[in-house]
Each structure stands twice: as structure tokens, then as C-alpha cells.
Scaffold this motif. Structure first.
Motif: not given
Length: 72
Positions: A12-17, A23, A25, A38, A57
Motif C-alpha cells: 500500500r502507498k500513502s494517500s498523500y502520494s 514514494c 510502499e 515504488s 513511524v
């Protein structure tokens, strides 16, 4: 960790990408978390214990780990 099977990893990739594949993953595994670039998903990802990933994190979220800038 070298023998960790990533065949069924759900990346999964950040929703901010921005969607430009610029970015990282992350995939949550049974005992580890995997992180990959990515732009180059063919390279072997970095594997962290879940404890180490949580510390990373949390450190970023608290501001202990910040973006480095070149002062030149």
C-alpha cells in the motif's frame, strides 16, 4: 528475514502520494513490515520487525526523525 516470502504481500502507498510513483510502499507481514521504493519494485524491499517499524513511524510522527536538508 532473508527467506521471508513476499509473494502474497499486499503493498500500500500513502494517500498523500501524488500518484507519480515517487514514494515508498509498505506491506504488513505476519511478523515483519516490508518497505520498498515504488519506482523500483523489482529491488528487494527492506524488512523491519513490527516493533522497529512502529518506533520509526512514531519517531516521525513525534518529530524526532525529520527530513534532512543540505545547508549548502
Amino acid at each position: 528475514m532473508c527467506g521471508t516470502d513476499l509473494t502474497h504481500a499486499r503493498w500500500r502507498k500513502s494517500s498523500y502520494s501524488g500518484g507519480a510513483n515517487d514514494c515508498v510502499e509498505v506491506a504488513e507481514l505476519a511478523e515483519h513490515a516490508a518497505v520498498r521504493d515504488s519506482k523500483d519494485i523489482g529491488r528487494r524491499p527492506l524488512l523491519f520487525s513490527k516493533v522497529a517499524m512502529r518506533a520509526l513511524v512514531d519517531g516521525i510522527g513525534c518529530g524526532y526523525i525529520d527530513e534532512c536538508c543540505d545547508s549548502e
